[in-house]
Design a protein around this motif. Structure first.
Motif, PDB file in Angstrom:
ATOM      1  N   GLY B 552      41.381  35.788  46.574  1.00 34.51           N
ATOM      2  CA  GLY B 552      42.605  34.985  46.435  1.00 34.51           C
ATOM      3  C   GLY B 552      43.623  35.581  45.480  1.00 34.51           C
ATOM      4  O   GLY B 552      44.795  35.227  45.519  1.00 34.51           O
ATOM      5  N   CYS B 553      43.181  36.473  44.635  1.00 35.44           N
ATOM      6  CA  CYS B 553      44.094  36.967  43.594  1.00 35.44           C
ATOM      7  C   CYS B 553      45.277  37.703  44.223  1.00 35.44           C
ATOM      8  O   CYS B 553      45.083  38.678  44.954  1.00 35.44           O
ATOM      9  N   PRO B 554      46.493  37.232  43.975  1.00 30.65           N
ATOM     10  CA  PRO B 554      47.661  37.833  44.624  1.00 30.65           C
ATOM     11  C   PRO B 554      48.013  39.221  44.087  1.00 30.65           C
ATOM     12  O   PRO B 554      48.773  39.951  44.722  1.00 30.65           O
ATOM     13  N   VAL B 555      47.475  39.557  42.920  1.00 33.14           N
ATOM     14  CA  VAL B 555      47.879  40.856  42.347  1.00 33.14           C
ATOM     15  C   VAL B 555      46.685  41.804  42.203  1.00 33.14           C
ATOM     16  O   VAL B 555      46.785  42.822  41.526  1.00 33.14           O
ATOM     17  N   GLU B 556      45.581  41.426  42.830  1.00 28.37           N
ATOM     18  CA  GLU B 556      44.376  42.237  42.782  1.00 28.37           C
ATOM     19  C   GLU B 556      43.974  42.581  41.365  1.00 28.37           C
ATOM     20  O   GLU B 556      43.689  43.733  41.017  1.00 28.37           O
ATOM     21  N   ALA B 557      43.973  41.546  40.537  1.00 30.97           N
ATOM     22  CA  ALA B 557      43.612  41.761  39.133  1.00 30.97           C
ATOM     23  C   ALA B 557      42.130  41.521  38.900  1.00 30.97           C
ATOM     24  O   ALA B 557      41.636  41.723  37.794  1.00 30.97           O
ATOM     25  N   ILE B 558      41.425  41.048  39.922  1.00 31.06           N
ATOM     26  CA  ILE B 558      39.995  40.747  39.742  1.00 31.06           C
ATOM     27  C   ILE B 558      39.150  41.832  40.413  1.00 31.06           C
ATOM     28  O   ILE B 558      39.401  42.206  41.562  1.00 31.06           O
ATOM     29  N   GLU B 559      38.208  42.304  39.670  1.00 28.60           N
ATOM     30  CA  GLU B 559      37.329  43.327  40.215  1.00 28.60           C
ATOM     31  C   GLU B 559      35.884  42.862  40.123  1.00 28.60           C
ATOM     32  O   GLU B 559      35.539  42.004  39.306  1.00 28.60           O
ATOM     33  N   GLY B 560      35.080  43.434  40.928  1.00 23.49           N
ATOM     34  CA  GLY B 560      33.664  43.078  40.878  1.00 23.49           C
ATOM     35  C   GLY B 560      33.032  43.227  42.260  1.00 23.49           C
ATOM     36  O   GLY B 560      33.698  43.040  43.274  1.00 23.49           O
TER      37      GLY B 560
END
Lengths: 1234, 591
Positions: B552-560
């Protein structure tokens, strides 16, 4: 209770009921700043700069709108008040995206007013330009050649074409012109103070100090170590850049002020402080930095290794040039001294000249032009090269130089990239001479001497230069100041000049016992305080124009020390002045925002944040709107609505987004704007300003008051000029316009004063063209013509723009000199005699405010007599008077300022119909008529024989009822005035208007009656001074025996010509007039039917025209006499209400024989005694003729005169005056061009 | 009696869908030929339960809340046809117990006496409830101007627009100034965000305002009246115009009104263009005159030189609505409510984080706590009550610890807030007080007319400072800068707008200085409200690696990787809150 007791700043004062705190304070000499207040307008209170503290009230109160009440305790200068005022100003300037002064002036260390002097050069005012430069820089000719010109780097023109204005070239140009013309403005030297100042060193700083101290009246002596003045200018700068004559010239200008220079006096050498100490009151040490720095490597003191400045100095000292023929020379360094050295070495015949510099050309501090020129002259550059070792031969003489190659690393403290040695890059350069131009030091060998004989210790700073306070340049010893390189280390000429002036200022303060402190705070608004200036904001706003480059000697002609730069040509200089973008504000000297921000030491960046940027609106030909400078005081809007009535401006948006815009949001041109310029006058900043057609500077202006010479209102105006170039006009507080109102004529009608085509000498038609002749010749020619003609073969026309005194002399010339009554004006010729008495018992203008109803009948008052139009509007807006317009013109400009309009086809028949209605219904004012009017029965009987319906029909009124309503309303209103104008009403219509006023009994009342407006400033003077075959001075019949007797006695003449009723136009056609004199009228240019007038004038034998310019009439003349401007000769006009408004002679006439003198001279030659030397004498003579003549019964009473036709025979527009025509034509065309 | 079904059709009701409810009831009535009377009324104050439908039958009255089209069928079916009220929908009844006992019992309805009870478009209904009796009494008993003014003076009524100036005194001044012409103006330019007291009265009981103005006109000798109503209140304007027409027809407006010789009076509605500053009386006058709505200096006060430079009396809607009641019931009846210096009742509009948002009319002297908890039902979600903003953008915040403050002019002023016109915005622990100040200042900055330097530029500069604080760019000394500017703006502004604009900032600084400091020094928003100051972090222990947040992250700030703990790259995170909202495992924390 009309008087109130107030405690103002702790003092009990008396105030008047209804008075505001601001008014009270001003009456009591307390200055309260205000930006939004204009006494002509209702209080508004928006700027909040005028706040005061009132005891017992919560917040601070705006003094401009707070009325005083009994017992009020007001404090105008508490800390809280001052802080609030300062904050108000700081908030205002935090959104004031504008420049007070241009970046060039701000950047110049000496603060030279570049924009100002460029504006002078643009106008060909060279000596004024140089004088302006000398106000902060007394060495303009030198500076014009060798300045490093930081101003040109800062110049905004860089943003347009990438090249700044050729400021320095223009400066040199102005000084060259000054010298060439030999015209100088010598500054006034103040009376002697008796104080003696000793300046050590006659270099630029010393000379500058001396100049400004001398002007202050001090006795200044310079001790100079060398035999000539100039310091580094002479001994450091080679003559191909700065010839010694230029230095001598500038030094002479300074010594001419009384400055003495003692040569060959060197402190610490052949002069001791011990001797000086008691002789002088103060000292300024300006010894420069004279010791050259050595290279700082092995063998750097070897023979033929010289410091650059020693090299240059030696030649100047000895007068001998080095002979470098066949030699190889290297100059080390990248500054301007290096340039001087290398280019001089070339001129000394060197075979090869290198410049060795450790960085690249980009980092070189030298002036790029110098680099460019040196390359042209053959100098070779070794960049990224540094000396490593001087190699010597066995005798210890220079043989070669070993150098390193360098590369650039990180930037150092100076911001330039630091050069780093490349290991193993050594190479050797064979050389005969090395000139080290890498720096200088101050020679302080006098230090011990001073310290020995001084009570205080003389200190140096850590660099070994003299320690002096940065702001005051006072040294550690109170009466010793220091300036120039000796303080700063080696710097530039312009910095030395700046310091010299600063030291002089401090020294002066010291000498007169004032505290020694720096320049007082001056608030300067700068666009750069908001943002770095971006080219895109400029490129599209200015016409692209390339910089004029300096003409130079061709490279092949430079093997000598002749000046390389040749100076701009006249055309180049003029073109270059046009490149100046005039970044500084035109209201620099008058802006209230700046004044108060300076007074309260406001800081522009205190409340920084978002700011508004607006496009400047130039669309109106006279008014420029710069919303960037607007502080939203709304004075322009309010004056336009409340006073002018045009309501051409309004506020748009709310809050921070608010701005002033023309009503309708289009251009001001599309509004009801009347171009009166009152918005400009009231604007406290530069937001509303004149859309100048010339470069206004701004420069300091001188001013004087005079009377506007356009319409017949008689307003006083102030003309502002600099040495005779007129820059602007403003309203003055005159008798008529007591609160400084002005219309478009007064505000913008001054421009002709700068027209160089003015006629200043007599011109005689010779073989189809005009040739200048002397006045003597002109007089003889005229005399010959007169003598060859019988008296009535002469006719004189005199214009309504002339002064009463001129008119008087002209009719005297006719009657006593020429022995004819043929004296008249084109202006009134053939229009009947109704205008003669039109001013009788007119309602004074100021009474308009007391009326309830104003009828504007056939008068575009706001356009033709603007200030009267404003008075009408004020009555309407501020006093609720009702204004009705009765007009023939559906586009009448008064319509939108009225409450009602009545359209007619004929004013004459309209008035007759009204009179008919009143009389036929018995509505006349019997009481008034019985007491004051004669001829009633006859008039009534004649008028009533006419058919009312026909009269109504001829009047063109659509509904008869409207005409009757008018008659009833006017008749019954106690305070009603009819404003009419001679331009639109025939003289019989004027008579019928008078009849109306008489039968309704309106004349002689306090706020009712008639106001009849004339076309020209002195239309009335024509009657008063007897410019008519049938009347003499005082509008008395020329056949009146008492008048004739007085004239004979006063003029000492036996016979006076009898009046013969004659029709001038018939006589013209018959060719009866041989000699025609026309003074101040342009009948051909102003004719409604040009051919008719041309044909009429065709039959003349000799035409003499006196005027300012080559009018169409003058072009037909046989002889033209120049005419003096009113303020050159002084005099008076009779305004349309017979107020005599006077003005002084403010200028020496450009014309060697003034208008007055010309007539008097002619009279003298015709045998009429004329001892009238001054205006004053003429006035006395007029008044002795004017003393009351016993009135006949007819004169005592008003007379009703029945008329039978509408005699609208007006033949000329513009009051037959060229100036009005010129203004009107320009006015209208300037709108068409938009 | 015939059963009555009354639908509340005020703006609040209409917004909640009352229009459709009314149509539905009408449709059923027509279709089924049911025998009940369908009527309209306006807001009764319970905006939080709109749409409201009241059924009155011989057994009593029953007010249904949150009525929608579906419930209409059920209610008609059960209540009308089967005589069995649907208890779970009833919010108020004179025969049944409801959970809103405190809400109603705590109120005293004088201003709102007819609101929600009568059809505002019916003069008959107004008259039936005692309408126009006050002016009739004046005419009948020939009560003198002096006595009318005295009654108003004695009642202790103070201007309900916010200034709190004694109404009787104002009338006395206007009456004292002799002039050939006088005007009376009703200020209906209610503009505070969150305030709608006047709108309710205008929509619900327009005649009471007219009657108040007529009495006022009689008292000061005005011949013409204007109701300056904001154009955003189209329903109010419509109903006012209907009411004026009706009043003219019945002779309450016109010449020699009710036989009072020489008492000629008429009223006209002027629609304002929505400028907040036009609520300021001098700006309002300028606006009626056709000028730009900009205030001017007082004195002269309108009572001396007002509209067209004639003596003019201006009161607001609520003030006028009180007048007929006072004349009819006597000054003492009114003065028995309230405190020593603040008499009568006051209408408040409760908004914000409060359960019972809507209108309440309470006697002066009630505590803020009682309003919030007893009448207002407490905080939504039972969160912690933090503060209440009183008086709109001109007012200030009263913190929780001062909630025992009683509502009267002087007590409220002592806290730094003002009574104002009655807007009450309730805030809980999730409200950032810096943001509150910024919000109100943003309002006043935009609504400044632009005339005075301090208000025009000063509020702008304050707003800039507040904005940067909420964005984590606050600087040391910003609080002092704000205070300095605030006091200067208060000191040096022409009208009330400027003089009070800094109040929300000053009171929040006064009571919540630590919140400001946290923003500036720690770059943290303690209420977790200022987006730019938030940090979103995933607790590795709780993260299941479901990938929902990452997708869902619109800025692709989540990794994993799948099934492994995720983490948020703080330099990319734009603090949109999407991950937090989507995480089913409470693995994301905000701090």
């Amino acid at each position: 209770m009309d008087k109130l007791n107030i405690v103002l700043n702790g003092k009990i004062v008396q105030g008047y009921k209804g008075e505001t705190i601001l008014e009270l304070a001003r009456r009591n000499g307390i200055n309260i700043p205000t930006l939004c207040n204009d006494p002509r307008l209702e209080p508004f209170s928006s700027c909040y700069v005028c706040v005061v503290e009132i005891e017992g009230m919560r917040g601070l109160q705006p003094s401009c709108s707070t009325k005083i009440t009994e017992g009020m305790r007001i404090n105008t200068d508490t800390e809280r008040v001052k802080k609030s005022r300062k904050s108000a100003l700081e908030l205002l300037v935090s959104n004031h995206y504008a420049d007070c002064v241009a970046p060039c002036k701000l950047t110049c260390p000496a603060g030279v007013d570049v924009q100002g002097y460029i504006s002078y050069i643009n106008k060909g005012m060279y000596k004024e330009a140089v004088a302006l430069i000398r106000e902060t820089n007394p060495l303009p000719a030198i500076c014009g050649r060798v300045c490093v010109r930081p101003c040109e780097v800062a110049c905004r023109r860089n943003l347009v074409e990438g090249k700044g204005v050729g400021i320095d070239y223009l400066k040199r140009y102005a000084t060259d012109k000054e010298f060439e013309l030999g015209e100088y403005i010598i500054p006034d030297v103040k009376s002697s103070t008796g104080k003696r100042v000793c300046i050590i060193g006659a270099g630029p700083a010393g000379l500058t100090s001396a100049y400004y101290l001398a002007i202050e009246g001090h006795d200044v002596e310079i001790l100079e170590a060398n035999s000539y003045a100039g310091g580094m200018l002479r001994y450091g700068i080679p003559p191909y850049r700065l010839p010694n004559e230029i230095i001598d010239r500038e030094v002479k200008f300074i010594t001419d002020l009384g400055v003495k220079i003692k040569y060959n006096h060197k402190l610490g050498d052949n002069v001791s402080f011990k001797d000086l100490k008691s002789e002088y009151d103060a000292f300024i040490i300006t010894i420069g930095s004279q010791i050259g720095t050595t290279i700082g490597c092995e063998n750097d003191r070897a023979e033929n290794v010289l410091s650059g400045i020693d090299f240059l100095r030696n030649m100047e000292m000895t007068g001998q040039k080095y002979d470098f023929t066949g030699k190889k020379v290297a100059v080390i360094g990248g500054g301007n001294t290096a340039m001087d050295c290398c280019r001089t070495a070339v001129r000394c015949g060197a075979d090869k000249v290198y410049v060795i510099y450790r960085r690249t050309e980009k980092e070189m501090p030298a002036n790029p032009i110098e680099i460019h020129e040196s390359k042209l002259e053959g100098v070779e550059y070794l960049f990224l090269t540094a000396p490593a070792r001087v190699n010597v031969d066995e005798k210890g003489r220079l043989k070669s130089l070993t150098c390193f190659k360098m590369q650039l690393g990180e930037p150092d403290a100076s911001g330039r990239r630091r050069p780093i040695k490349i290991e193993g890059s050594e190479f050797e350069l064979e050389l005969d001479y090395i000139l080290a131009a890498i720096g200088q030091k101050t020679n302080v060998n006098f230090l011990d001497d001073i310290n020995k004989y001084s009570d205080e210790k003389f200190l140096l700073n850590k660099w070994g230069d003299i320690q002096a306070d940065k702001i005051t340049l006072q040294t550690s010893i109170k009466n010793i100041f220091a300036a120039g390189d000796a303080v700063t280390g080696p710097a530039t000429l312009i910095e030395a000049i700046a310091q010299g002036r600063k030291a002089a200022r401090s020294c002066h303060q010291y000498l007169i016992g004032e505290p020694v402190k720096g320049e007082p705070y001056e608030f300067i608004s700068r666009r750069d305080n908001f943002e770095k200036q971006d080219p895109t904001d400029y490129i599209d706003h200015y016409v692209h124009q390339e910089r004029e480059e300096m003409p130079t000697l061709p490279a092949e002609k430079r093997k000598n020390f002749d000046e390389v730069e040749l100076g701009y040509t006249d055309e180049q200089a003029f073109n270059e002045t046009l490149r100046c973008m005039e970044c500084g504000c035109n209201e620099y000297y008058t802006c209230d925002l700046k004044k108060y921000s300076t007074e309260y030491e406001a800081v522009q960046t205190k409340y920084d944040g978002e700011y508004k940027k607006y496009e400047i609106d130039f669309r109106h030909p006279f008014v420029e709107i710069d919303n960037n400078k607007c502080i939203l005081c709304s004075r322009c809007i309010r004056i336009c609505r409340e006073v002018v009535g045009a309501a051409a401006l309004g506020l748009v948006n709310r809050g921070f987004e608010t701005y002033v815009a023309p009503s309708g949001l289009g251009s001001l041109v599309e509004t009801d704007c009347e171009s009166c310029g009152m918005c400009i006058t009231t604007c406290p900043t530069g937001a509303m300003s004149e859309n100048f057609t010339f470069k206004p500077g701004p420069v300091k202006l001188s001013s004087f008051n005079t009377i506007c010479n356009y319409c017949s209102t008689g307003c006083e105006i102030t003309l502002h000029h600099t040495n005779g170039f007129f820059m602007k006009a403003t309203g003055a507080n005159g008798t008529i316009n007591s609160d400084g109102l002005h219309c478009r004529f007064g505000k913008f009608g001054y421009k002709y004063l700068n027209d160089s085509k003015r006629i200043t000498k007599p011109l005689l038609r010779t073989n189809g063209s005009f040739k200048e002749i002397t006045f003597e010749e002109a007089f003889e020619i005229i005399l010959k013509r007169i003598k060859a003609t019988e008296p009535d073969g002469n006719i004189i026309f005199a214009g309504a723009r002339l002064t009463n005194e001129e008119l008087y002399l002209i009719q005297k010339f006719a009657r006593a000199g020429l022995k004819t009554n043929n004296v008249t004006s084109f202006h009134y010729s053939g229009r009947g005699n109704g205008y003669k008495y039109a001013v009788r018992d007119n309602l004074p203008f100021e009474k308009i405010l007391e009326t309830n109803r104003i009828y504007v009948l056939g008068s575009e008052t706001n356009y033709e007599n603007g200030v009267v139009g404003m008075m009408i509007n004020r009555a309407r807006i501020q006093q609720n008077a009702k204004v009705s317009v009765i007009t023939k013109d559906e586009n009448d400009r008064m319509i939108h300022k009225s409450d009602r309009v009545l359209f007619v086809n004929s004013y004459y028949y309209f008035l007759k119909a009204v009179n008919h209605h009143i009389l036929s219904n018995g509505l006349e004012n019997r009481l008034f008529i019985n007491d004051n009017v004669s001829g009633f029965d006859e008039y009534k009987q004649k008028l009533l024989t006419e058919d009312f319906n026909n009269l109504v029909k001829s009047s063109g009124v659509f509904f008869e009822k409207r005409l009757i309503d008018f008659a009833t309303e006017f008749n019954s209103e106690m305070k009603a005035v009819i404003v009419a104008s001679e331009k639109h009403l025939s003289s019989n219509a004027i008579k019928e208007l008078f009849n109306l006023a008489l039968i309704t009994g309106k004349l002689g009342k306090s706020a009712s009656g008639l106001i009849i407006l004339k076309e020209k400033n002195n239309s009335q003077g024509l009657f008063d001074m007897g410019i008519s075959p049938e009347i003499g001075v005082g509008t008395v019949s020329i056949n009146d025996p008492i008048l004739r007797e007085r004239m004979r006695t006063l003029w000492k003449v036996k016979d006076l010509p009898e009046y013969i009723d004659d029709n001038i136009w018939d006589s013209f056609r018959e060719g009866k007039f041989k000699n025609i004199f026309i003074f101040g009228e342009d009948p051909i240019g102003c004719a409604i039917d040009k051919d008719e007038i041309k044909n009429t004038l065709k039959n003349k034998e000799f035409l003499i025209v006196q005027d300012y310019f080559m009018t169409e009439t003058a072009e037909m003349a046989d002889l033209i006499l120049p005419s003096s401007l009113p303020f050159e000769i002084g005099g008076s006009y009779s305004n349309t209400q017979k107020y005599v408004v006077t003005f002084e002679s403010e200028f020496n006439s450009k014309i060697s024989v003034t208008s007055y003198e010309q007539i008097m001279e002619l009279m003298k030659r015709l045998g009429v005694e004329c001892k009238l030397d001054y205006t004053h004498n003429i006035t006395l003579e007029i008044s002795s003729l004017l003393s009351p003549i016993p009135a006949t019964d007819l004169d005592k009473k008003y007379y009703l005169e029945h008329t039978t036709e509408d005699n609208h025979f007006r033949k000329f527009n513009y009051g037959c005056d060229y100036l009005v025509k010129r203004f009107e034509e320009n006015f209208l065309s300037s709108f068409e061009n938009n | 009696m015939k059963t009555q079904v009354i639908v509340g059709l005020g703006s609040c009701g209409l917004a909640a869908g009352a229009g459709k409810v009314y149509e539905e009831i009408n449709r059923i009535k027509e279709a089924d030929g049911l025998d009940f009377e369908l009527k309209k009324t306006s807001c009764i104050g319970m905006c939080f339960r709109e749409p409201l439908v009241e059924i009155i039958d011989e057994t009593g009255s029953y007010l249904y809340g949150d009525v929608d089209i579906k419930k209409v069928d059920e209610i008609i079916d059960k209540h009308i046809l089967k005589y069995s009220p649907v208890k779970e929908y009833i919010v108020k009844s004179d025969v049944l117990e409801t959970p809103y006992k405190d809400y109603f019992d705590g109120q005293v309805k004088i201003v709102l006496r007819n609101c929600g009870y009568i059809d505002p478009e019916s003069i008959d209904e107004y008259e039936k409830r005692g309408g126009y009796e006050a002016i009739k009494k004046i005419a009948r008993e020939k009560i003198s101007v002096h006595d009318v003014i005295k009654t108003v003076l004695d009642s202790g009524l103070r201007g309900r627009g916010g200034g709190g100036f004694p109404t009787g005194l104002k009338w006395k001044f206007a009456n004292n100034n002799r002039s050939d012409e006088k005007y009376i103006i009703c200020n209906a330019d209610e503009g505070d965000p969150g305030a709608f007291m006047d709108r309710s009265v205008l929509e619900g009981d327009p005649h009471s305002v007219l009657e108040g103005m007529i009495i006022g006109a009689y008292a000061i000798g005005a011949s013409y009246g204007y109701i300056y109503c904001r154009a955003e209140y189209p329903l109010a304007v419509k109903r006012l115009n209907i009411a004026i027409k009706q009043a003219r027809e019945r002779g309450y407006l016109g010449t020699d009104i009710l036989g009072i010789e020489g008492f000629n009076f008429d009223i006209e509605v002027k629609e304002g263009a929505g400028a907040f500053v036009c609520g300021e009386e001098t700006a309002l006058i300028a606006s009626i005159e056709g000028e730009r709505g900009m205030p001017r200096k007082r004195p002269p006060f309108p009572a001396v030189s007002g509209l067209w430079r004639k003596p003019t009396n201006i009161n607001n809607v609520e003030t006028y609505a009180n007048i007929p009641w006072i004349i009819l019931n006597g000054a003492e009846s009114y003065a028995k409510y309230g405190t020593e210096k603040s008499k009568g009742t006051k209408v408040f509009a409760l908004t914000g984080k409060i359960k019972h948002s809507g209108l309440v009319e309470v006697p002066m002297g009630i505590t803020i706590k009682d309003i919030i908890y007893k009448l207002g039902g407490g905080i939504i979600g039972d969160k912690k009550f933090k503060a209440v903003q009183l008086g709109g953008p001109s007012g200030g915040c009263i913190p929780e610890y001062l909630s025992d403050t009683i509502v009267d002019y002087d007590s409220v002023t002592a806290t730094g807030a003002i009574m104002g016109s009655g807007g009450m915005v309730v805030m809980d622990e999730t409200t950032c007080m810096v943001e509150v100040a910024r919000f109100f200042l943003d309002f006043t900055y935009k609504e400044s007319c632009g005339k005075c330097t301090f208000c025009r530029i000063g509020t702008k500069r304050m707003l800039e400072i507040l904005t940067r604080i909420t964005q984590g760019e606050g600087k040391e000394r910003d609080i002092e800068r704000l205070e300095e500017l605030a006091y200067q703006i208060k000191d040096s502004s022409l009208c009330g707008l400027g003089q009070t604009a800094p109040n929300p900032v000053l009171t929040t600084i006064k009571y919540f200085r630590d919140e400001y400091e946290a923003h500036i020094r720690d770059k943290k928003c303690p209420a977790l409200s200022c987006k730019k100051l938030l940090t979103y972090e995933i607790i590795p222990d709780k993260c299941t690696g479901c990938m929902v947040c990452k997708r869902g992250c619109p800025v692709e700030a989540i990794e994993g990787e799948k099934k492994l703990p995720h983490f948020i790259k703080q330099d990319l995170c734009i603090k949109c809150g999407d991950c937090y909202a989507k995480c089913k495992f409470d693995a994301i924390i905000i701090y």
